[in-house]
Design a protein around this motif. Structure first.
Motif, short mmCIF file in Angstrom:
data_model
loop_
_atom_site.label_atom_id
_atom_site.label_comp_id
_atom_site.label_asym_id
_atom_site.label_seq_id
_atom_site.Cartn_x
_atom_site.Cartn_y
_atom_site.Cartn_z
N ARG A 107 -2.53 31.50 -11.64
CA ARG A 107 -3.47 31.24 -12.74
C ARG A 107 -4.57 32.29 -12.70
NH1 ARG A 107 -4.84 24.97 -11.80
NH2 ARG A 107 -6.15 25.35 -13.59
N PRO A 108 -4.22 33.54 -13.05
CA PRO A 108 -5.16 34.64 -12.85
C PRO A 108 -6.47 34.51 -13.61
CG PRO A 108 -3.19 35.37 -14.03
CD PRO A 108 -2.93 33.97 -13.61
N GLY A 109 -6.48 33.72 -14.69
CA GLY A 109 -7.72 33.63 -15.47
C GLY A 109 -8.63 32.48 -15.05
N ASP A 110 -8.29 31.79 -14.00
CA ASP A 110 -9.05 30.60 -13.63
C ASP A 110 -10.38 31.00 -12.98
OD1 ASP A 110 -10.09 28.31 -12.28
OD2 ASP A 110 -8.13 27.38 -12.46
N PHE A 184 1.54 19.26 -5.62
CA PHE A 184 0.34 20.00 -5.99
C PHE A 184 0.47 20.61 -7.39
CE2 PHE A 184 -3.04 23.20 -5.50
CZ PHE A 184 -4.04 22.32 -5.12
N GLU A 185 1.72 20.94 -7.78
CA GLU A 185 1.98 21.40 -9.15
C GLU A 185 1.47 20.36 -10.15
OE1 GLU A 185 3.63 24.05 -10.41
OE2 GLU A 185 5.02 24.82 -8.89
N ARG A 186 1.72 19.11 -9.82
CA ARG A 186 1.31 18.03 -10.73
C ARG A 186 -0.20 17.95 -10.83
NH1 ARG A 186 3.50 12.81 -8.90
NH2 ARG A 186 2.86 12.06 -10.94
N PHE A 187 -0.86 18.27 -9.74
CA PHE A 187 -2.33 18.32 -9.78
C PHE A 187 -2.78 19.46 -10.69
CE2 PHE A 187 -5.75 20.96 -7.97
CZ PHE A 187 -6.84 20.20 -8.40
N LEU A 188 -2.13 20.62 -10.53
CA LEU A 188 -2.52 21.78 -11.33
C LEU A 188 -2.31 21.54 -12.81
CD1 LEU A 188 -1.15 24.72 -9.14
CD2 LEU A 188 -3.52 24.04 -9.45
N SER A 189 -1.25 20.79 -13.11
CA SER A 189 -0.98 20.54 -14.53
C SER A 189 -1.81 19.38 -15.06
CB SER A 189 0.51 20.26 -14.72
OG SER A 189 0.85 19.08 -14.02
N GLY A 190 -2.62 18.77 -14.21
CA GLY A 190 -3.50 17.71 -14.65
C GLY A 190 -2.87 16.33 -14.63
N ASP A 191 -1.61 16.23 -14.13
CA ASP A 191 -0.94 14.93 -14.12
C ASP A 191 -1.52 14.00 -13.07
OD1 ASP A 191 0.67 15.78 -16.09
OD2 ASP A 191 2.40 16.23 -14.82
#
Lengths: 378, 497
Positions: A107-110, A184-191
């Protein structure tokens, strides 16, 4: 807001502490500045602005308490531009730096992740230049004539717990390549939410200069069921035979309330230690979004102390405080700033003056005068 | 010949020590050590005898290889004129903590068989066993053997730490603790707290040390973690030049290497050679993981360079590392060309099939690799047959039904018909093909419900998945009705529809 000030600014969380000052001078007259964390408001780096206002060019000890981003924004600037003599960073910071590098590739723009990595890079640069350890493990101390700053959290047990959490965020795939786990993917996607996991690593400090003692609680939580965890574990380690550290958190002048006054960070036995019998210990609090401080904590605090300062009070928080039995006071407004901050000035005779910026508020209650009146709190 | 010697620390005080070979805690350990120790036997005996030849032949079946290995060790011991013939470092990491799940049971069994052969050989004399990071289970096993023990030249302890605390730390960790103490990051009180509260003191101290290292030293360490063998120091460190600037795939800054040595992240070779440095296993595991997160591209480049550089080496021990590095750089063809044994490729292919996430090309690639392993290495490798069937079934489905069926049958047979997962997949695939499997299922359930409870779940789930893929709803319902109470208890994920 004077040179003797401790100022706590909200929207995020940062604490600037001047040890000694005009009301409690140090024999050599030198000013010592401790800064914990950094935060922004409306594009302004609040601790940076405060230090400018105070005419302070150099920080003596700069501390990054944990990797939650509301404590990190602007930290790199403080580390690079305020010439800190020492920097302390929560344990496992290098591992978190590696993790942030992987997240940033994805997520380079974060901007928030960039801030975290930038802060950790700035600490690394300082480490390379000065060669001093940045470790902020339990019992790390910064001690000099008449002052003592000591790390009282996280406990070793919590560091191990955090390490396990960090490991669960990654998994190995082909060729030993490590990647972010599905969880952790689910965390990143907001789930799902990461919850308060980063708080497990949070540093807390016991600070003393002259006869003044304060506790800066970071985002330390009450802890899990284990006796080694969170505030329970902190008290246990402080009370270990032969250490005589318990006095560090006993009857203190002020406490930066842990984790913005969340229920999970309130530990009544710790407050029984912190609070002075006359109810004069100041609970200093920074709110978080519209959720914190939590109403039960406002009620429980009232059973330990009669003085509350909140750095940024929206109408909802004001109502919550009043519902919790706190009465607002109209004194102590700082004309010089509209910033979300509160200030405590500690004098040699034990008196404490409280002030607030344009967005902060001070409260009082009848308080407790006798510890026998304490009701059970979690 | 004297009794075997168990050494805590390094072997540098031992007169005329044998070559010390390292276990790394890697999937290829048992295969690699057999080749290296057989080579040692050849040196001792002075010729390649039959047992050595069998050990080194790529096509040898595992059971034959292990038997030949035992004979070779006997032969080497009988011919040796030295007090000690064989040396092994980090035996503890070879002891599998348990049997693994049914999926990996065949691989775990190989490692356990190998470990047992080693223990018997050590019991008979002629070995130096260096233990830089001892574990309690292995200590208990070694206590049962007829061996001598010594604490020889343990790395310098942390001055100022009480001896009783020093004794809590593995020899590999003592230099790390000493450094933490020197930089005031570890006091006796703090170590006392850590020992009291933390389940893995070693990992905790390593994390503390990693945290305290300068960034360039951390990055240099991550790149060096790609290397498993001890490396020669001579104005360079193995294949890495030592210079200035930032750490990179070809060069490391002197200050970073010095910092890693100070911190105990690089330590002398366990045979005592002063000109060789090694990275202790637990340090390597930590840094390898961090490298994969923060320097994946650079690490891959290091592996690619090393695969190229090591292939022509005259040293067998060095040459054996080529396929390891090739696979980590993504170069499967070089790995296939240079592999002496199947361990690394098998592990790679298994990871590939687990990663597949539903991508048929990954399953097809994994199937091709398992077929290559069976054709090139052990034709009775139950694990390889099982995974060949699994990946073929996923990539080609019933289009390759004859091959899938054959692979599952052979896996079941070579696992001595004792692996419920392999059995379940065979029966499940037959169910998918529309065959009558009721009697087979009943037989399997009778056998497995008398053994380990997890066996029923592995078997039944595989069969029911096959029934679902073949849309055999009626059979599924019938079997569930018949075995319902057992399935609900031991295989709760199995449902009638």
């Amino acid at each position: 807001m004077g040179p003797d000030a401790e100022a706590t600014r909200s929207e995020g969380d940062a604490v600037v502490t001047e040890l000694f000052g005009d009301d409690l001078p140090r024999p050599d007259g030198r000013r010592l500045f401790l800064v914990v964390d950094s935060c922004h408001s409306g594009g302004v780096n609040l601790p940076h602005g405060l230090l400018d206002h105070l005419g302070v060019k150099k920080i003596d000890l700069l501390v990054l308490s944990h990797p939650d981003l509301d404590h990190v924004r602007g930290f790199a600037r403080l580390a690079r531009e305020r010439a800190p003599t020492e920097i302390w960073r929560y344990p496992l910071g290098s591992g978190v730096r590696d993790f942030a590098a992987e997240l940033l590739r994805r997520r380079p723009g974060d901007e928030r992740l960039f801030d975290l990595r930038d802060a950790l890079d700035a600490i690394d640069e300082h480490r390379e230049e000065h060669g001093e350890s940045t470790d902020a493990s339990f019992d790390r101390s910064w001690v000099g004539s008449g002052y003592d700053v000591r790390c009282i959290a996280p406990t070793p047990w919590d560091v191990e717990r955090a390490n396990k959490l960090l490991k669960h965020c990654t998994e190995y795939i082909v060729g030993e390549r490590r990647r972010i786990s599905r969880r952790f993917e689910r965390f990143l996607s907001g789930d799902v939410s990461l919850g308060d996991a980063p708080n497990v690593l949070s540093v807390a400090l016991a600070v003393r200069w002259g006869d003044v003692r304060i506790v800066l609680g970071g985002d330390v939580e009450r802890g899990c069921a284990k006796p080694f965890s969170g505030w329970k574990g902190v008290l246990r380690l402080l009370d270990k035979p032969g250490r005589s550290r318990g006095a560090l958190v006993q009857s203190v002048a002020a406490v930066k309330v842990a984790h913005h006054g969340s229920v999970g960070a309130f530990h009544a036995p710790a407050w029984e230690r912190h609070a002075k019998a006359d109810g004069s210990t100041i609970a200093m609090m920074t709110p978080f979004q519209s959720k914190l401080p939590a109403p039960p904590v406002l009620r429980w605090l009232k059973e330990h102390t009669g003085r509350l300062a909140i750095s940024h009070v929206a109408p909802e928080a004001e109502r919550r405080a009043r519902d919790g039995g706190w009465a607002g006071t109209h004194s102590g407004k700082l004309a010089a700033t509209a910033a979300p901050c509160i200030v405590g000035i500690f004098s040699a005779d034990g008196a404490v003056s409280l002030l607030h910026g344009g967005q902060g508020s001070l409260f009082q209650s009848s308080g407790i005068r006798d510890k026998r009146d304490l009701r059970a709190t979690p | 010949m004297p009794r075997s010697l168990i050494v805590f620390g390094t072997a540098c005080g031992i007169p005329r020590p044998p070559p010390i070979f390292y276990a790394h805690g890697a999937p290829d350990d048992h295969h690699r050590l057999i080749v290296l120790l057989a080579d040692r036997v050849q040196d001792v005996v002075g010729r390649e005898d039959d047992a050595v030849r069998v050990c080194r032949d790529r096509r040898t079946v595992w059971s034959d290889r292990l038997a030949a290995f035992q004979r070779a060790l006997e032969s080497g011991r009988d011919h040796s004129k030295e007090p000690y013939t064989f040396g092994i470092a980090d035996l503890d990491v070879l002891a599998a903590p348990d049997q693994g799940n049914w999926d990996e049971r065949a691989v775990f069994k190989e490692r356990q068989d190998f470990y047992r052969v080693l223990l018997r050989a050590i019991d008979r004399s002629g070995w130096v066993v260096v233990r830089p990071d001892p574990s309690e289970p292995v200590s208990n096993q070694l206590d049962e053997l007829d061996v001598d023990s010594t604490i020889a030249d343990a790395p310098a302890g942390p001055a100022g730490l009480p001896p009783e605390m020093l004794g809590l730390l593995a020899p590999d960790l003592r230099p790390v603790a000493a450094w933490l103490h020197r930089i005031r990051a570890l006091s006796p009180e703090r170590l006392d707290d850590i020992v009291e509260e933390v389940s893995d003191v070693g990992e905790h101290l390593l994390n503390l040390a990693y945290d305290a290292l300068p960034r360039r030293a951390r990055d240099a360490g991550k790149l060096l973690s790609a290397v498993r063998q001890p490396q020669r120091v001579n104005h360079s460190l193995g294949q890495f030049a030592i210079g200035d600037g930032e750490p990179g795939p070809t060069s490391l800054p002197q200050a970073a290497v010095d910092a890693l040595r100070d911190a105990g992240f690089l330590q002398p070779h366990l045979d005592g050679s002063p000109s060789m440095l090694r990275m202790p296993r637990r340090v390597r595991v930590l840094l390898e993981g961090q490298a994969a997160l923060s320097l994946p591209g650079e690490t891959r480049e290091v592996h690619a360079r090393l695969a190229n550089a090591l292939e022509p080496s005259v040293l067998l021990e060095t040459r054996l590392e080529t396929p390891f590095h090739a696979l980590r750089s993504g170069d499967v063809e070089t790995a296939k060309r240079t592999a002496f044994f199947s361990g690394d490729l098998r592990d790679f292919a298994a990871r590939l099939s687990r990663r597949a996430d539903g991508r048929p090309e990954d399953w097809a690639h994994a199937a091709a690799l398992f077929q290559y392993l069976i054709d090139t290495f052990d034709p009775k490798d139950a694990f390889a047959h099982e995974y060949l069937g699994y990946n073929l079934a996923r990539s080609a489905g019933t289009r390759e039904k004859e091959r899938v069926l054959r692979a599952y049958e052979l896996a079941h047979r070579y696992a001595n018909e004792k692996n419920p997962l392999y059995h379940g997949r065979l029966v499940g695939f037959r169910a998918e093909l529309g065959q009558d499997i009721v009697a087979d299922f009943d037989r399997g359930m009778r056998v497995y419900s008398n053994g380990r409870s997890s066996a029923v779940a592995y078997f039944a789930e595989a069969v029911f998945n096959g029934l679902a893929r073949g849309q055999r709803d009626e059979t599924r319902a019938r079997l569930f009705q018949k075995w319902g109470p057992t399935l609900k208890r031991l295989a709760p994920r199995v449902t009638p529809s």
